[in-house]
Write an enzyme that holds these catalytic residues in place. Structure first.
Site, PDB file in Angstrom:
ATOM      1  N   GLU A 213      24.241 -12.548   8.684  1.00  0.00           N
ATOM      2  CA  GLU A 213      23.597 -13.691   8.041  1.00  0.00           C
ATOM      3  C   GLU A 213      22.158 -13.325   7.695  1.00  0.00           C
ATOM      4  O   GLU A 213      21.518 -12.582   8.430  1.00  0.00           O
ATOM      5  CB  GLU A 213      23.630 -14.905   8.980  1.00  0.00           C
TER       6      GLU A 213
ATOM      7  N   ARG B 115      30.768 -19.058  16.236  1.00  0.00           N
ATOM      8  CA  ARG B 115      29.970 -17.847  16.125  1.00  0.00           C
ATOM      9  C   ARG B 115      30.617 -16.916  15.114  1.00  0.00           C
ATOM     10  O   ARG B 115      31.842 -16.813  15.038  1.00  0.00           O
ATOM     11  CB  ARG B 115      29.879 -17.104  17.472  1.00  0.00           C
TER      12      ARG B 115
ATOM     13  N   HIS C 208      25.449 -21.819   8.172  1.00  0.00           N
ATOM     14  CA  HIS C 208      25.168 -21.949   9.608  1.00  0.00           C
ATOM     15  C   HIS C 208      24.438 -23.274   9.896  1.00  0.00           C
ATOM     16  O   HIS C 208      23.321 -23.304  10.402  1.00  0.00           O
ATOM     17  CB  HIS C 208      24.333 -20.772  10.098  1.00  0.00           C
TER      18      HIS C 208
END
Length: 528
Positions: free
Chosen positions: A264, A235, A282
């Site tokens: 993000e 994370r 990601h």
């Protein structure tokens, strides 16, 4: 035939869409390509919604989704879901917690290998620059390197198994697991975080909680060996990005492999300017296999929820109003708070959770025990623990849940008492409700108190000698920590326990200074 509307708000694998499309009792609507401002105009018709990270389930979304009774987050994290807002509206939130496990594990190994061999840079030099310069790309082997794994759960443990196959020495740090989980895999277990900081490579696999955000920062990096390699495919924000940047820039960190970022998309993140970092956008769940599993599991959960059959992996399953008397509900909330507080004050691998309910509340001991378990495990598992899976997770972790109810409560009309035993110590906290909804902690480890379970608290146990309160106040004042409330309990053995409620966050330096006082027995910091 009554039709239920399931709305897919973000892109998922076509396998899940086909499942929804083929159901005669389901009105399937795919709005993944709709602009998010337009989504608010159509979400009003949804009974169940499937989302991913692109859709913010915020106040505006929930206000528009008048008919929504369940939400499926097609993935693990629910950072973009207003859990409290959903709960208040009776919307059940589910996630898909295990479908991307192998994808995340293998991406971690890919980043580890890429960092050790500078693979992306060597690839670009040849493919883009057409330069054949082998001596420039002298790498390192994984064999015999020491790998430190922070968080040894579903993903971290599998990374450990694969690292062992590379003949690495593996050390696991996770204060919330039974050490046997690591040692049974041939992995060394440590409860000393500095053992992790001395490793050649460090990878992190924890949920994103108040405890884990920024847990690797400037001070921790300073303790690491020169040339350390850091990996984060879990994370964003578990590594402090500013400290990570400085460490990479100075060369203290030789290389880093990062898949997740605080903000993000991370197209303007300063880390991208460095030439000793491998980055991916990601991709933890981005494999065909993982996306297939996520989509089909999310679709099945949405179908079950729409039909009212079941709510798999529910994170906030609401209490049925008609089954729980009004006077019980504040006790359920208080029980979960006390469990959460106890786990913070007694960090370690939980061995048992005992719930005693005295008075009329004793008739609801089963529900109370579930809420106590959720509270105790929330400290280590974050939003992944819920009222549905609490008993299963406890059993899987070897945690014994004990409960008892009694019709009498002594000095109180009703009293709940939680005894949390870890591999380190035991803590016992009792609480009650005054005037129907005023929550109070009335005892901690035998010390009588009167504390509202709210805010930032320092638990300070000391020998009961003159001048201690003054010393505590002086230290907090020197660090600009304002005291909002100070509650003191004393016993006959010459000890005292203070619960100090403060307005500011308290860092480790303050706690260390308090603990250095001659009268100190222990200092703990908890947040509710």
């Amino acid at each position: 035939m009554q039709k239920h509307t399931i709305m897919v708000c973000d892109h998922i694998h076509e396998s899940g869409l086909k499942m929804l499309e083929s159901q005669p009792d389901i009105n399937y609507v795919n709005v993944a390509d709709l602009p998010k401002d337009k989504l608010l105009e159509v979400i009003k018709d949804a009974d169940v919604a499937i989302t991913r990270s692109s859709t913010e389930v915020n106040e505006a979304f929930l206000e528009a989704a008048k008919k929504l009774k369940a939400l499926v987050r097609a993935g693990v994290g629910v950072d973009n879901v207003d859990m409290e807002g959903c709960s208040k509206r009776g919307i059940i939130v589910m996630n898909v917690p295990t479908a991307n496990t192998i994808a995340a594990v293998e991406l971690t190994m890919a980043h580890m290998l890429a960092c050790m061999r500078a693979f992306p840079y060597a690839h670009n030099d040849l493919k883009l620059n057409r330069i054949w310069k082998r001596e420039k790309w002298l790498g390192y082997e994984l064999k015999d390197k020491k790998l430190g794994i922070i968080g040894f759960g579903n993903i971290g443990s599998r990374v450990g198994k694969r690292a062992k196959a590379f003949e690495m020495d593996v050390v696991a740090y996770d204060p919330y697991i039974n050490p046997n989980k690591a040692t049974d895999l041939g992995v060394e277990y440590t409860d000393n975080f500095d053992d992790i900081l001395s490793c050649d490579i460090i990878t992190i696999h924890t949920p994103k909680t108040d405890e884990t955000i920024g847990m690797i920062g400037k001070d921790e990096i300073a303790k690491m060996k020169d040339g350390v390699v850091l990996i984060n495919c879990a994370r964003g924000g578990l590594y402090d990005e500013a400290a990570l940047y400085d460490g990479l820039k100075s060369g203290k960190i030789r290389f880093a492999g990062i898949d997740v970022f605080v903000k993000e998309p991370a197209t303007d993140n300063p880390l991208l300017d460095l030439d000793n970092i491998t980055v991916t956008p990601h991709l933890g769940a981005n494999t065909h296999e993982s996306q297939y599993k996520i989509a089909t599991q999310a679709a099945q959960q949405a179908l079950d929820a729409a039909r009212g059959i079941s709510y798999p992996n529910a994170l906030n399953l609401p209490i049925r109003e008609n089954e729980i008397p009004e006077f019980v509900k504040p006790y359920l909330e208080l029980t979960q708070k006390i469990g959460f507080l106890a786990a913070q004050a007694n960090r370690g691998a939980i061995r048992s959770i005992r719930l005693d309910a005295q008075g009329e509340i004793g008739d609801y001991v089963d529900s109370l025990a579930t809420f106590a378990t959720v509270g105790a495990l929330k400290e280590s598992l974050g939003e992944t623990i819920n009222y549905v899976n609490a008993d299963f997770v406890a059993k899987e972790r070897g945690i014994e849940i004990q409960k008892s109810g009694s019709p009498t409560a002594g000095a109180y009309k009703n009293l709940i008492r939680i005894r949390l035993t870890t591999d380190k110590e035991v803590i016992e906290i009792a609480g009650t409700i005054f005037n129907d909804d005023v929550q109070r902690i009335v005892e901690i480890n035998g010390f009588p108190l009167d504390v509202e379970p709210k805010g930032k608290m320092i638990l300070f146990k000391n020998t009961d000698v003159p001048g201690v309160i003054g010393d505590v106040g002086r230290i907090l004042a020197e660090h600009n920590v304002n005291i909002a409330d100070f509650r003191l309990g004393r016993d006959k053995s010459g000890l005292a326990l203070a619960v100090i409620i403060v307005d500011n966050d308290v860092d480790k330096d303050v706690l260390r200074e308090l603990d250095s006082l001659e009268a100190s027995v222990y200092v703990k910091y908890v947040r509710l």
